[in-house]
Design an enzyme around this catalytic site. Structure first.
Site, PDB file in Angstrom:
ATOM      1  N   ARG A   1       0.786  -1.293   0.040  1.00  0.00           N
ATOM      2  CA  ARG A   1       0.071  -0.227   0.083  1.00  0.00           C
ATOM      3  C   ARG A   1       0.869   1.371   0.047  1.00  0.00           C
ATOM      4  O   ARG A   1       0.537   2.185  -0.712  1.00  0.00           O
ATOM      5  CB  ARG A   1      -0.986   0.009   1.286  1.00  0.00           C
ATOM      6  CG  ARG A   1      -1.896  -1.089   1.229  1.00  0.00           C
ATOM      7  CD  ARG A   1      -3.091  -1.004   2.211  1.00  0.00           C
ATOM      8  NE  ARG A   1      -2.705  -1.088   3.649  1.00  0.00           N
ATOM      9  CZ  ARG A   1      -2.912  -2.412   4.082  1.00  0.00           C
ATOM     10  NH1 ARG A   1      -3.002  -3.421   3.575  1.00  0.00           N
ATOM     11  NH2 ARG A   1      -2.201  -2.456   5.364  1.00  0.00           N
TER      12      ARG A   1
ATOM     13  N   LYS B   1     -10.694  15.515   5.476  1.00  0.00           N
ATOM     14  CA  LYS B   1     -11.977  15.199   4.507  1.00  0.00           C
ATOM     15  C   LYS B   1     -13.094  14.381   5.317  1.00  0.00           C
ATOM     16  O   LYS B   1     -12.487  13.627   6.308  1.00  0.00           O
ATOM     17  CB  LYS B   1     -11.457  14.432   3.511  1.00  0.00           C
ATOM     18  CG  LYS B   1     -12.691  13.838   2.679  1.00  0.00           C
ATOM     19  CD  LYS B   1     -12.332  12.955   1.418  1.00  0.00           C
ATOM     20  CE  LYS B   1     -12.924  11.488   1.862  1.00  0.00           C
ATOM     21  NZ  LYS B   1     -12.711  10.612   0.779  1.00  0.00           N
TER      22      LYS B   1
ATOM     23  N   LYS C   1     -16.763  19.515  -1.561  1.00  0.00           N
ATOM     24  CA  LYS C   1     -16.483  18.437  -2.591  1.00  0.00           C
ATOM     25  C   LYS C   1     -17.519  17.536  -2.892  1.00  0.00           C
ATOM     26  O   LYS C   1     -18.258  16.785  -2.366  1.00  0.00           O
ATOM     27  CB  LYS C   1     -15.260  17.461  -1.936  1.00  0.00           C
ATOM     28  CG  LYS C   1     -15.129  15.969  -2.592  1.00  0.00           C
ATOM     29  CD  LYS C   1     -13.971  15.461  -2.222  1.00  0.00           C
ATOM     30  CE  LYS C   1     -13.750  13.957  -2.911  1.00  0.00           C
ATOM     31  NZ  LYS C   1     -12.524  13.473  -2.754  1.00  0.00           N
TER      32      LYS C   1
HETATM   33  P1  13P Z   1     -13.504   9.093  -6.351  1.00  0.00           P
HETATM   34  O1  13P Z   1     -12.988  10.222  -7.156  1.00  0.00           O
HETATM   35  O2  13P Z   1     -12.967   7.745  -6.661  1.00  0.00           O
HETATM   36  O3  13P Z   1     -14.907   8.965  -6.224  1.00  0.00           O
HETATM   37  O4  13P Z   1     -13.030   9.090  -4.917  1.00  0.00           O
HETATM   38  C1  13P Z   1     -13.034  10.453  -4.134  1.00  0.00           C
HETATM   39  C2  13P Z   1     -12.980  10.284  -2.542  1.00  0.00           C
HETATM   40  O5  13P Z   1     -12.384  10.885  -2.172  1.00  0.00           O
HETATM   41  C3  13P Z   1     -14.470   9.620  -2.264  1.00  0.00           C
HETATM   42  O6  13P Z   1     -14.571   9.935  -0.840  1.00  0.00           O
END
Ligand code: 13P
Length: 335
Positions: free
Chosen positions: A44, A134, A217
């Site tokens: 990973r 996030k 986002k």
């Molecule tokens: P994806 O762009 O693969 O949807 O992932 C973004 C993300 O951070 C989802 O929480």
């Protein structure tokens, strides 16, 4: 300009976007096993370090979202991962929710958890070098969903999270993801996404979050992946812009889309059109996971030591998306 506003703008300046490399160990294991690579902590780290040391990082990637395991790992060059990212000129970030769990009272839906003990965890991440964080809420669309309960409870959690993050001097990424799975039309996606985002801002304001110091986002406005409806890329861009213009307060400095299961090219093409048509003051960039990593992961899985080849593929996608974030991408640039 506030310090948080400054960080948010730095992350998204000049077409830069965010690399979402914060897959939980469970999700990362699925991704690695799908290309026949054993999911060990070393593998990973090796894949992620390969991306973090690619040459496009400095020019295209303003922020990297890490997972708890990665932010505490040491690179092969004996650097702490957040230090490595900062040295390259990008900003380390961290996913702080603990995942979406069944929502009691509406068990087909999910509520994101992780508020208990969050203040203490945030202090630790800040010490480790995180500049932003996030938290992802997820919503499904079908006849009766998302329910009022899911919309209100996830907005409440996103707001409490954001207030705590700003208290710790980091920029919260607020991610309310209305999923693409389902038979719904783009119009339904538009309506539900607008409702979800408006509720989020109502709660953020109630919790006294500084809107100049967040990044939103969201998902783009798309028809469900099982819908028979075919809408054009122009329509996707127009609906997405219309939705955000009417539901996001103007103080918000930047919007960074998730890719949500779109193909790499689709995610780039849609972002490009959004920027070509964007008449708002919002920066419109990307915070992609799969749409930045898919091809690189596939290539890497064939020879884990081919760092240069893997980086070349990642650099290309990062560059294409940074052009798209400025409305300067075209199909001919794809190889
Ligand atoms: P994806 O762009 O693969 O949807 O992932 C973004 C993300 O951070 C989802 O929480």
């Amino acid at each position: 300009m506030s310090e948080l506003n400054n960080i948010a703008l730095k992350i998204l300046e000049n077409g830069k976007g965010i690399l979402a490399a914060d897959e939980s160990t469970g999700t990362m294991t699925k991704r690695l096993e799908s290309v026949n690579v054993p999911s060990t902590p070393q593998n990973r780290l090796l894949f992620r370090e390969t991306l973090f040391t690619a040459s496009s990082m400095n020019e295209c990637i303003g922020g990297v979202i890490l997972y708890d395991e990665t932010i505490k790992q040491i690179s092969s060059r004996k650097n702490k991962i957040p230090e490595l990212i900062s040295k390259i000129g990008s900003n380390p970030g961290i996913k702080v929710d603990t995942g979406a769990k069944v929502l009691s009272g509406s068990p087909d839906e999910k509520i994101t958890e992780g508020l208990d003990g969050l203040r203490e965890r945030l202090k630790e991440y800040y010490e480790l070098g995180a500049k932003f964080t996030k938290w992802r809420g997820v919503y499904i669309i079908s006849k009766n969903y998302p329910s009022k309960l899911s919309i209100e409870s996830n907005a409440h959690a996103l707001a409490r999270y954001s207030a705590l993050v700003q208290e710790c001097n980091m920029v919260p990424i607020v991610e309310p993801e209305v999923l693409m799975e389902g038979e719904h039309s783009a119009k339904e996606c538009y309506e539900k996404t607008s409702e979800v985002i408006k509720k989020c801002f109502e709660e953020l304001i109630l919790h006294k979050v500084d809107l100049k110091g967040i990044i939103l986002k969201p998902n783009m406005i798309l028809a469900g992946n099982k819908s028979k409806e075919k809408i054009s890329k122009e329509e996707v861009a127009k609906l997405t812009l219309q939705c955000l213009k009417s539901s996001v307060p103007s103080e918000v400095p930047g919007i960074a889309f998730l890719s949500g299961g779109q193909s790499e090219i689709e995610a780039t093409e849609n972002l490009n059109l959004i920027n070509k048509l964007n008449k708002t003051n919002f920066i419109m960039s990307y915070s992609y996971g799969r749409a930045l990593q898919q091809s690189a992961l596939k290539f890497w899985s064939k020879d884990l030591n081919n760092i240069e080849g893997t980086q070349k593929i990642f650099n290309h996608r990062a560059k294409m998306n940074t052009l798209a974030a400025q409305g300067k991408w075209s199909k001919e640039l794809e190889i």
